[in-house]
Design a protein around this motif. Structure first.
Motif, PDB file in Angstrom:
ATOM      1  N   SER A  15      51.589 -29.621   4.918  1.00 22.51           N
ATOM      2  CA  SER A  15      51.944 -30.209   6.202  1.00 22.51           C
ATOM      3  C   SER A  15      50.854 -29.871   7.208  1.00 22.51           C
ATOM      4  O   SER A  15      50.109 -28.910   7.035  1.00 22.51           O
ATOM      5  CB  SER A  15      53.283 -29.621   6.671  1.00 22.51           C
ATOM      6  OG  SER A  15      53.531 -29.983   8.009  1.00 22.51           O
ATOM      7  N   LEU A  16      50.787 -30.651   8.282  1.00 23.76           N
ATOM      8  CA  LEU A  16      49.881 -30.351   9.386  1.00 23.76           C
ATOM      9  C   LEU A  16      50.645 -29.755  10.562  1.00 23.76           C
ATOM     10  O   LEU A  16      50.070 -29.508  11.611  1.00 23.76           O
ATOM     11  CB  LEU A  16      49.144 -31.616   9.829  1.00 23.76           C
ATOM     12  CG  LEU A  16      48.197 -32.223   8.792  1.00 23.76           C
ATOM     13  CD1 LEU A  16      47.597 -33.522   9.311  1.00 23.76           C
ATOM     14  CD2 LEU A  16      47.096 -31.248   8.428  1.00 23.76           C
ATOM     15  N   LYS A  22      55.301 -26.271   2.494  1.00 27.35           N
ATOM     16  CA  LYS A  22      55.881 -27.071   1.409  1.00 27.35           C
ATOM     17  C   LYS A  22      55.576 -26.292   0.137  1.00 27.35           C
ATOM     18  O   LYS A  22      55.685 -25.076   0.117  1.00 27.35           O
ATOM     19  CB  LYS A  22      55.254 -28.459   1.390  1.00 27.35           C
ATOM     20  CG  LYS A  22      55.606 -29.334   2.583  1.00 27.35           C
ATOM     21  CD  LYS A  22      54.983 -30.703   2.410  1.00 27.35           C
ATOM     22  CE  LYS A  22      55.474 -31.699   3.412  1.00 27.35           C
ATOM     23  NZ  LYS A  22      54.930 -33.036   3.170  1.00 27.35           N
ATOM     24  N   VAL A  23      55.133 -26.973  -0.900  1.00 31.93           N
ATOM     25  CA  VAL A  23      54.672 -26.284  -2.105  1.00 31.93           C
ATOM     26  C   VAL A  23      53.457 -25.430  -1.746  1.00 31.93           C
ATOM     27  O   VAL A  23      53.280 -24.333  -2.241  1.00 31.93           O
ATOM     28  CB  VAL A  23      54.327 -27.300  -3.224  1.00 31.93           C
ATOM     29  CG1 VAL A  23      53.684 -26.611  -4.412  1.00 31.93           C
ATOM     30  CG2 VAL A  23      55.572 -28.053  -3.646  1.00 31.93           C
ATOM     31  N   PHE A  41      54.354 -17.203   3.129  1.00 35.17           N
ATOM     32  CA  PHE A  41      53.875 -17.966   1.978  1.00 35.17           C
ATOM     33  C   PHE A  41      53.281 -16.990   0.973  1.00 35.17           C
ATOM     34  O   PHE A  41      52.515 -16.101   1.336  1.00 35.17           O
ATOM     35  CB  PHE A  41      52.829 -19.012   2.370  1.00 35.17           C
ATOM     36  CG  PHE A  41      52.484 -19.923   1.239  1.00 35.17           C
ATOM     37  CD1 PHE A  41      53.293 -21.007   0.933  1.00 35.17           C
ATOM     38  CD2 PHE A  41      51.391 -19.679   0.437  1.00 35.17           C
ATOM     39  CE1 PHE A  41      53.006 -21.822  -0.145  1.00 35.17           C
ATOM     40  CE2 PHE A  41      51.090 -20.492  -0.643  1.00 35.17           C
ATOM     41  CZ  PHE A  41      51.904 -21.574  -0.930  1.00 35.17           C
ATOM     42  N   LYS A  42      53.633 -17.156  -0.285  1.00 32.13           N
ATOM     43  CA  LYS A  42      53.139 -16.255  -1.331  1.00 32.13           C
ATOM     44  C   LYS A  42      51.846 -16.825  -1.923  1.00 32.13           C
ATOM     45  O   LYS A  42      51.868 -17.775  -2.692  1.00 32.13           O
ATOM     46  CB  LYS A  42      54.193 -16.077  -2.414  1.00 32.13           C
ATOM     47  CG  LYS A  42      53.802 -15.028  -3.417  1.00 32.13           C
ATOM     48  CD  LYS A  42      54.888 -14.759  -4.418  1.00 32.13           C
ATOM     49  CE  LYS A  42      54.405 -13.692  -5.378  1.00 32.13           C
ATOM     50  NZ  LYS A  42      55.380 -13.340  -6.359  1.00 32.13           N
ATOM     51  N   TYR A  43      50.746 -16.223  -1.547  1.00 34.89           N
ATOM     52  CA  TYR A  43      49.433 -16.643  -2.016  1.00 34.89           C
ATOM     53  C   TYR A  43      49.078 -15.952  -3.330  1.00 34.89           C
ATOM     54  O   TYR A  43      49.563 -14.856  -3.618  1.00 34.89           O
ATOM     55  CB  TYR A  43      48.361 -16.289  -0.981  1.00 34.89           C
ATOM     56  CG  TYR A  43      48.459 -17.084   0.289  1.00 34.89           C
ATOM     57  CD1 TYR A  43      47.835 -18.315   0.404  1.00 34.89           C
ATOM     58  CD2 TYR A  43      49.173 -16.612   1.377  1.00 34.89           C
ATOM     59  CE1 TYR A  43      47.911 -19.057   1.570  1.00 34.89           C
ATOM     60  CE2 TYR A  43      49.267 -17.347   2.552  1.00 34.89           C
ATOM     61  CZ  TYR A  43      48.633 -18.563   2.633  1.00 34.89           C
ATOM     62  OH  TYR A  43      48.718 -19.294   3.786  1.00 34.89           O
ATOM     63  N   ARG A  74      46.070 -20.840  -7.312  1.00 33.62           N
ATOM     64  CA  ARG A  74      47.149 -21.599  -7.948  1.00 33.62           C
ATOM     65  C   ARG A  74      47.189 -23.087  -7.589  1.00 33.62           C
ATOM     66  O   ARG A  74      48.074 -23.797  -8.034  1.00 33.62           O
ATOM     67  CB  ARG A  74      48.494 -20.969  -7.585  1.00 33.62           C
ATOM     68  CG  ARG A  74      48.678 -19.605  -8.196  1.00 33.62           C
ATOM     69  CD  ARG A  74      50.096 -19.128  -8.094  1.00 33.62           C
ATOM     70  NE  ARG A  74      50.590 -19.121  -6.741  1.00 33.62           N
ATOM     71  CZ  ARG A  74      50.911 -18.032  -6.051  1.00 33.62           C
ATOM     72  NH1 ARG A  74      50.786 -16.854  -6.609  1.00 33.62           N
ATOM     73  NH2 ARG A  74      51.364 -18.111  -4.830  1.00 33.62           N
ATOM     74  N   MET A  75      46.256 -23.572  -6.808  1.00 37.88           N
ATOM     75  CA  MET A  75      46.298 -24.979  -6.424  1.00 37.88           C
ATOM     76  C   MET A  75      45.966 -25.832  -7.643  1.00 37.88           C
ATOM     77  O   MET A  75      44.887 -25.714  -8.225  1.00 37.88           O
ATOM     78  CB  MET A  75      45.329 -25.270  -5.287  1.00 37.88           C
ATOM     79  CG  MET A  75      45.514 -26.649  -4.714  1.00 37.88           C
ATOM     80  SD  MET A  75      44.895 -26.727  -3.046  1.00 37.88           S
ATOM     81  CE  MET A  75      43.802 -28.116  -3.174  1.00 37.88           C
ATOM     82  N   SER A  76      46.903 -26.694  -8.013  1.00 38.37           N
ATOM     83  CA  SER A  76      46.722 -27.500  -9.224  1.00 38.37           C
ATOM     84  C   SER A  76      45.971 -28.804  -8.957  1.00 38.37           C
ATOM     85  O   SER A  76      45.605 -29.501  -9.894  1.00 38.37           O
ATOM     86  CB  SER A  76      48.072 -27.803  -9.867  1.00 38.37           C
ATOM     87  OG  SER A  76      48.885 -28.531  -8.973  1.00 38.37           O
ATOM     88  N   PHE A  77      45.733 -29.130  -7.710  1.00 36.47           N
ATOM     89  CA  PHE A  77      45.023 -30.355  -7.351  1.00 36.47           C
ATOM     90  C   PHE A  77      43.622 -30.352  -7.964  1.00 36.47           C
ATOM     91  O   PHE A  77      42.901 -29.357  -7.854  1.00 36.47           O
ATOM     92  CB  PHE A  77      44.936 -30.455  -5.817  1.00 36.47           C
ATOM     93  CG  PHE A  77      44.323 -31.709  -5.311  1.00 36.47           C
ATOM     94  CD1 PHE A  77      44.977 -32.922  -5.451  1.00 36.47           C
ATOM     95  CD2 PHE A  77      43.097 -31.686  -4.679  1.00 36.47           C
ATOM     96  CE1 PHE A  77      44.411 -34.090  -4.973  1.00 36.47           C
ATOM     97  CE2 PHE A  77      42.519 -32.845  -4.192  1.00 36.47           C
ATOM     98  CZ  PHE A  77      43.190 -34.057  -4.339  1.00 36.47           C
TER      99      PHE A  77
END
Length: 98
Positions: A15-16, A22-23, A41-43, A74-77
């Motif tokens: 989100s901005l 979000k995820v 947020f869990k980084y 963990r970013m799956s993008f």
């Protein structure tokens, strides 16, 4: 307009708006901030220990290929392969997330 179109790929997870996670974490205020600083947020350990500060160059490298840029995150993008797409989405984030 071009950045808004590209950001649709990001909006599924980010989100901005301030405090709206979000995820992925919110991107509000990301420019100039240190990585892994949003409370609640869990980084990943890799992100927490990265020492990154989000600026145009860092975002460009990360968005090109997140997993290669910061191993263990963990970013799956898979990334934005086109330089113009990265430039447009960074401009859009800078304008709309402050």
């Amino acid at each position: 307009d071009k950045g808004k179109k590209v950001f649709k790929k990001c909006a599924a997870c980010h989100s901005l708006k301030a405090g709206k996670k979000k995820v992925g974490p919110t991107l509000y205020g990301i420019i100039g901030s240190k990585a892994a600083e949003m409370k609640g947020f869990k980084y990943s350990k890799a992100m927490r220990n990265s020492g990154l500060t989000w600026d145009d160059a860092t975002l460009d490298g990360y968005l090109a290929n997140p997993r290669k840029f910061l191993k263990g995150n963990r970013m799956s993008f898979p990334g934005l392969k086109k330089q113009a797409d990265r430039e447009n989405v960074i401009a859009y984030i800078k304008e709309n997330a402050k």
